[in-house]
Design a protein around this motif. Sequence first.
Motif, PDB file in Angstrom:
ATOM      1  N   SER A 129       0.881  -1.176  -0.016  1.00  0.00           N
ATOM      2  CA  SER A 129      -0.158  -0.077   0.049  1.00  0.00           C
ATOM      3  C   SER A 129       0.926   1.186   0.204  1.00  0.00           C
ATOM      4  O   SER A 129       0.402   2.319  -0.183  1.00  0.00           O
ATOM      5  N   LYS A 130       2.167   1.182   0.166  1.00  0.00           N
ATOM      6  CA  LYS A 130       3.202   2.456   0.085  1.00  0.00           C
ATOM      7  C   LYS A 130       4.155   2.297  -1.039  1.00  0.00           C
ATOM      8  O   LYS A 130       4.374   1.204  -1.698  1.00  0.00           O
ATOM      9  N   GLU A 143       1.260   6.563   1.167  1.00  0.00           N
ATOM     10  CA  GLU A 143       0.482   5.319   1.340  1.00  0.00           C
ATOM     11  C   GLU A 143      -0.956   5.573   0.830  1.00  0.00           C
ATOM     12  O   GLU A 143      -1.575   6.415   1.047  1.00  0.00           O
ATOM     13  N   SER A 155      -4.292   4.099   1.614  1.00  0.00           N
ATOM     14  CA  SER A 155      -5.084   3.365   2.427  1.00  0.00           C
ATOM     15  C   SER A 155      -6.078   2.594   1.815  1.00  0.00           C
ATOM     16  O   SER A 155      -6.479   1.562   2.388  1.00  0.00           O
TER      17      SER A 155
END
Length: 91
Positions: free
Chosen positions: A54-55, A67, A69
Amino acid sequence: MTLPFLASILIKSENSVECLVNYYNSISFNPAKNTMEKYNNDIVKIEVLKMDSSKINSIDLEHQEIEFSSLKGIDSLDNYYAVIIFDDGYY
């Protein structure tokens, strides 16, 4: 003093990184005046990164990360990409 501009979008696409880079490079982004003076043209830098978490870390983030989310909890990140649009600065 200039202020660099960075935008990042998350996309889901069946296309390859190369295809996405070509697509976004074909768009005519309007660069900041400082970018045009510095590079003597209208370069706005495009980077496409395949998501594996996610990053993301981009060379233009200067030791920071972004990031997404919305990717947390998604099992397969196949076909997810981050598109980074970077302009070297505004006055």
